[in-house]
Design an enzyme around this catalytic site. Structure first.
Site, PDB file in Angstrom:
ATOM      1  N   ARG A  26      -7.944  -4.971   2.418  1.00  0.00           N
ATOM      2  CA  ARG A  26      -6.539  -4.693   2.150  1.00  0.00           C
ATOM      3  C   ARG A  26      -6.313  -4.666   0.647  1.00  0.00           C
ATOM      4  O   ARG A  26      -7.038  -5.304  -0.132  1.00  0.00           O
ATOM      5  CB  ARG A  26      -5.647  -5.761   2.787  1.00  0.00           C
ATOM      6  CG  ARG A  26      -5.806  -5.892   4.297  1.00  0.00           C
ATOM      7  CD  ARG A  26      -4.981  -7.065   4.818  1.00  0.00           C
ATOM      8  NE  ARG A  26      -5.067  -7.205   6.262  1.00  0.00           N
ATOM      9  CZ  ARG A  26      -5.962  -7.971   6.896  1.00  0.00           C
ATOM     10  NH1 ARG A  26      -6.841  -8.669   6.181  1.00  0.00           N
ATOM     11  NH2 ARG A  26      -5.973  -8.051   8.210  1.00  0.00           N
ATOM     12  N   HIS A  75      -4.181   1.645   2.218  1.00  0.00           N
ATOM     13  CA  HIS A  75      -4.274   1.409   3.657  1.00  0.00           C
ATOM     14  C   HIS A  75      -4.901   2.611   4.358  1.00  0.00           C
ATOM     15  O   HIS A  75      -5.595   2.464   5.366  1.00  0.00           O
ATOM     16  CB  HIS A  75      -2.896   1.105   4.244  1.00  0.00           C
ATOM     17  CG  HIS A  75      -2.948   0.258   5.475  1.00  0.00           C
ATOM     18  ND1 HIS A  75      -3.477  -1.022   5.477  1.00  0.00           N
ATOM     19  CD2 HIS A  75      -2.566   0.501   6.751  1.00  0.00           C
ATOM     20  CE1 HIS A  75      -3.402  -1.524   6.693  1.00  0.00           C
ATOM     21  NE2 HIS A  75      -2.855  -0.622   7.482  1.00  0.00           N
ATOM     22  N   TYR A  83      -8.350   2.018  16.276  1.00  0.00           N
ATOM     23  CA  TYR A  83      -9.232   3.000  15.651  1.00  0.00           C
ATOM     24  C   TYR A  83     -10.049   3.768  16.686  1.00  0.00           C
ATOM     25  O   TYR A  83     -10.497   4.882  16.416  1.00  0.00           O
ATOM     26  CB  TYR A  83     -10.148   2.310  14.639  1.00  0.00           C
ATOM     27  CG  TYR A  83      -9.366   1.693  13.521  1.00  0.00           C
ATOM     28  CD1 TYR A  83      -8.781   2.483  12.538  1.00  0.00           C
ATOM     29  CD2 TYR A  83      -9.153   0.323  13.455  1.00  0.00           C
ATOM     30  CE1 TYR A  83      -8.026   1.922  11.515  1.00  0.00           C
ATOM     31  CE2 TYR A  83      -8.408  -0.245  12.447  1.00  0.00           C
ATOM     32  CZ  TYR A  83      -7.848   0.565  11.478  1.00  0.00           C
ATOM     33  OH  TYR A  83      -7.089   0.003  10.486  1.00  0.00           O
TER      34      TYR A  83
END
Length: 341
Positions: free
Chosen positions: A192, A287, A322
């Site tokens: 992140r 991101h 994902y």
């Protein structure tokens, strides 16, 4: 019992003036919190300490949870049959009415889902602390948040992005060297942006090619990176960082142009500008690189559990998003290429 007299709290939302942008109006949560009775503010402060010290949540998450609770407690003064005077009256009906108010004010499904989760977390804590005799939040449901498929780079676009950043750093300009290292490390690790900006120089283990990352809840994890990222980091540390470093951020891995620890907003700007140079790439920030890294790992054969560990997800359900991305891309390829599609 904590009394909550009528008129002591500002209303949760004001009417939107004509011509105002769509969406719920902004609420001054600080003023709203200050308008709560002192005993109620004390409960909010205790809850904030619990989220920060005991659960170890990030400042951003704590602000969101506390803001939702402040909104809920302010709403308790607005009962249809007169003011609700204390926590004893906080039941499932009032929780649902509070969410209905948010929906009427323009809040979307994602926001409602988050606020319902905030309310459930608070009422469970308040019940354990004896503030509530029962936990009404356990029965609270909210519309499921839409789980949109994130935009990702194709692998060839990611390669082009890295080549462009390497070319930009060829002149050994300190900022260009830094920007290349940022882009390489974000894509190599999928960390992140807050984790990237929080890295110290000592977090990088070059012999093992891993970086020690402090993620959500102050949990530490080791994330590997490849040879290209190692090269970019080495160039930054040897030729770029010494030109920018100051005593104010002597240990920080990444620095701003004034020598302070790199701010997440600056890191986002770096990524947006780098991706903009890749023809056909969707606009994205850090991101988006995280999404791209996870997608490419799965497409390359990595298992979900390993990707979960690398990304620092608390639950496998988050990582499973994902798989939807990869299936969506496979379907698109099938539609374009199969003669019977």
């Amino acid at each position: 019992m904590i009394a909550m007299p009528s008129g002591s709290v500002r209303r949760d939302a004001a009417a939107r003036p004509a011509g105002h942008r769509k969406g719920p109006p902004r609420v001054d949560l600080h003023a709203l919190r200050e308008g709560l009775p002192p005993a109620v503010r004390s409960v909010v402060a205790d809850y904030e300490r619990h989220l920060t010290l005991e659960r170890g949540l990030s400042p951003h998450t704590v602000r969101a949870y506390v803001g939702d609770v402040v909104s809920l407690l302010a709403f308790l003064t607005e009962g249809e049959d007169g003011p609700v005077r204390g926590f004893a009256e906080l039941d499932i009906g009032l929780l649902r009415a509070w969410l209905a108010r948010q929906r009427a004010g323009g809040s979307g499904r994602t926001t409602l889902a988050r606020r319902a989760a905030s309310a459930r977390t608070f009422t469970a804590w308040a019940h354990r602390q004896g503030v509530l005799k029962a936990d009404p939040g356990g029965r609270l449901a909210a519309p499921r948040a839409h789980r949109t498929l994130p935009g990702v780079l194709r692998e060839d676009q990611a390669d082009e992005l890295m080549r462009a950043s390497e070319a930009g750093a060829a002149q050994r300009d300190p900022v260009a060297l830094r920007d290349r290292a940022i882009v390489e490390l974000l894509y190599a690790t999928g960390i992140r942006v807050s984790e990237l900006c929080g890295l110290d120089v000592g977090a990088v283990d070059f012999p093992r090619r891993v970086v020690s990352v402090i993620g959500k809840g102050d949990k530490e994890r080791m994330v590997p990176f490849g040879v290209p990222a190692a090269g970019a980091l080495t160039a930054w540390l040897e030729a770029g960082r010494p030109e920018l470093v100051s005593e104010r951020a002597a240990h920080a891995l990444f620095l701003g142009v004034r020598g302070n620890r790199l701010d997440p907003r600056a890191a986002r700007r770096v990524v947006h500008e780098a991706v903009a140079a890749v023809p056909g790439a969707v606009d994205m920030g850090p991101h988006g690189l995280r999404h791209s890294a996870a997608t490419h790992l799965l497409e390359g054969g990595a298992d979900l559990r390993s990707v979960q560990e690398l990304l620092g997800h608390a639950t496998l359900a988050t990582t499973q998003l994902y798989t939807h991305v990869t299936v969506d891309r496979l379907k698109a390829i099938h539609d374009r290429a199969h003669p019977r599609a």
